[in-house]
Design a protein around this motif. Sequence first.
Motif, mmCIF file in Angstrom:
data_model
loop_
_atom_site.group_PDB
_atom_site.id
_atom_site.type_symbol
_atom_site.label_atom_id
_atom_site.label_comp_id
_atom_site.label_asym_id
_atom_site.label_seq_id
_atom_site.Cartn_x
_atom_site.Cartn_y
_atom_site.Cartn_z
ATOM 1 N N LEU A 1 9.023 8.404 -3.831
ATOM 2 C CA LEU A 1 8.920 9.156 -2.670
ATOM 3 C C LEU A 1 9.773 10.516 -2.953
ATOM 4 C CD1 LEU A 1 8.056 9.459 0.152
ATOM 5 C CD2 LEU A 1 9.969 8.383 0.670
ATOM 6 N N CYS A 2 11.180 10.258 -3.722
ATOM 7 C CA CYS A 2 11.661 11.509 -3.970
ATOM 8 C C CYS A 2 11.014 12.475 -4.954
ATOM 9 C CB CYS A 2 13.202 11.161 -4.636
ATOM 10 S SG CYS A 2 14.357 10.179 -3.474
ATOM 11 N N PHE B 1 0.358 9.261 -5.927
ATOM 12 C CA PHE B 1 0.284 10.693 -5.938
ATOM 13 C C PHE B 1 1.424 11.487 -6.415
ATOM 14 C CE2 PHE B 1 -2.086 10.303 -1.636
ATOM 15 C CZ PHE B 1 -2.898 11.407 -1.817
ATOM 16 N N ALA B 2 2.446 10.709 -6.747
ATOM 17 C CA ALA B 2 3.546 11.213 -7.545
ATOM 18 C C ALA B 2 3.139 11.417 -9.021
ATOM 19 C CB ALA B 2 4.821 10.572 -7.361
ATOM 20 N N LEU B 3 2.143 10.605 -9.694
ATOM 21 C CA LEU B 3 1.602 10.611 -10.835
ATOM 22 C C LEU B 3 0.531 11.541 -11.026
ATOM 23 C CD1 LEU B 3 2.152 7.100 -11.950
ATOM 24 C CD2 LEU B 3 3.588 8.878 -12.593
ATOM 25 N N GLU C 1 10.485 -3.381 -5.656
ATOM 26 C CA GLU C 1 9.415 -2.651 -5.286
ATOM 27 C C GLU C 1 9.898 -1.392 -4.522
ATOM 28 O OE1 GLU C 1 5.368 -2.467 -2.774
ATOM 29 O OE2 GLU C 1 6.388 -4.585 -3.059
ATOM 30 N N TYR C 2 11.218 -1.746 -3.641
ATOM 31 C CA TYR C 2 11.727 -0.774 -2.901
ATOM 32 C C TYR C 2 12.199 0.241 -3.619
ATOM 33 C CZ TYR C 2 10.032 -3.635 0.993
ATOM 34 O OH TYR C 2 9.399 -4.315 1.829
ATOM 35 N N LEU C 3 13.039 -0.056 -4.572
ATOM 36 C CA LEU C 3 13.612 0.786 -5.447
ATOM 37 C C LEU C 3 12.557 1.793 -6.188
ATOM 38 C CD1 LEU C 3 16.284 -1.236 -7.453
ATOM 39 C CD2 LEU C 3 16.752 0.424 -5.827
ATOM 40 N N TYR D 1 0.853 -1.244 -0.004
ATOM 41 C CA TYR D 1 0.139 0.164 -0.090
ATOM 42 C C TYR D 1 0.842 1.205 0.091
ATOM 43 C CZ TYR D 1 0.730 1.136 4.948
ATOM 44 O OH TYR D 1 1.117 1.447 6.258
ATOM 45 N N ARG D 2 2.197 1.261 0.599
ATOM 46 C CA ARG D 2 2.742 2.482 0.676
ATOM 47 C C ARG D 2 3.381 2.832 -0.731
ATOM 48 N NH1 ARG D 2 5.226 -1.144 3.602
ATOM 49 N NH2 ARG D 2 4.997 -1.134 5.695
ATOM 50 N N THR D 3 3.586 1.941 -1.660
ATOM 51 C CA THR D 3 4.153 2.088 -2.810
ATOM 52 C C THR D 3 3.054 2.506 -3.808
ATOM 53 O OG1 THR D 3 5.850 0.315 -2.392
ATOM 54 C CG2 THR D 3 5.509 1.120 -4.717
#
Length: 194
Positions: free
Chosen positions: A154-155, A11-13, A146-148, A3-5
């Motif tokens: 996030l950046c 939101f970033a898009l 996924e973490y990448l 869910y975090r990703t």
Amino acid sequence: MQYRTHLTTSFALGLPLMAAVGQVTVINGLALACGSLLPDIDHPRSFIGKKSQVVSKVASKTLGHRGATHSLIVAILVYLGTLWIARHYLSPEANFVPFWLFGGYLLHLSEDSFSKNSIHWFWPFSKVKRSSRKRLFYYRTGHVSEYLILGFMLCLLLIELDLLYLGKLQTLFSKGCLVYIKLFLVKLQTLMGL
């Protein structure tokens, strides 16, 4: 995706598009967030599945994970349902809630399309998923890939929030491109009955 990703990527898009049409509001942001989490209602251990255990367990047993809720037809049905609710029960300030909820839903589906297991975009008409062997890029949920994605998005989101605070988020698009994006989104919202 976790869910975090999903939230961060959506939101970033979605935030630059909201800014492009002048609709950056808390309620539209909440709609985008809800839409980006809603397809995972079919997984009892997902963030939204834990919040609505009964619905999640029924959806999981009857539809399976990444089945019906991860399809265009259900996305459209969710949009039409929220449009009806907005027209009958919400104030005029919430006119664009169905549109941004639908946008979040579509972003979730797009994001899951790049997962190793992909999704059934055209369920129930096609039960074929794209094979990860035929794709140039895919990620695995909960793994480094996924973490990448999460770190990059996030950046990007932090930069966008800073630009939004400074009132310059619209500058991500050239003036000509911004006009076309605004016209496209306004026409799309008109076609969708907003």
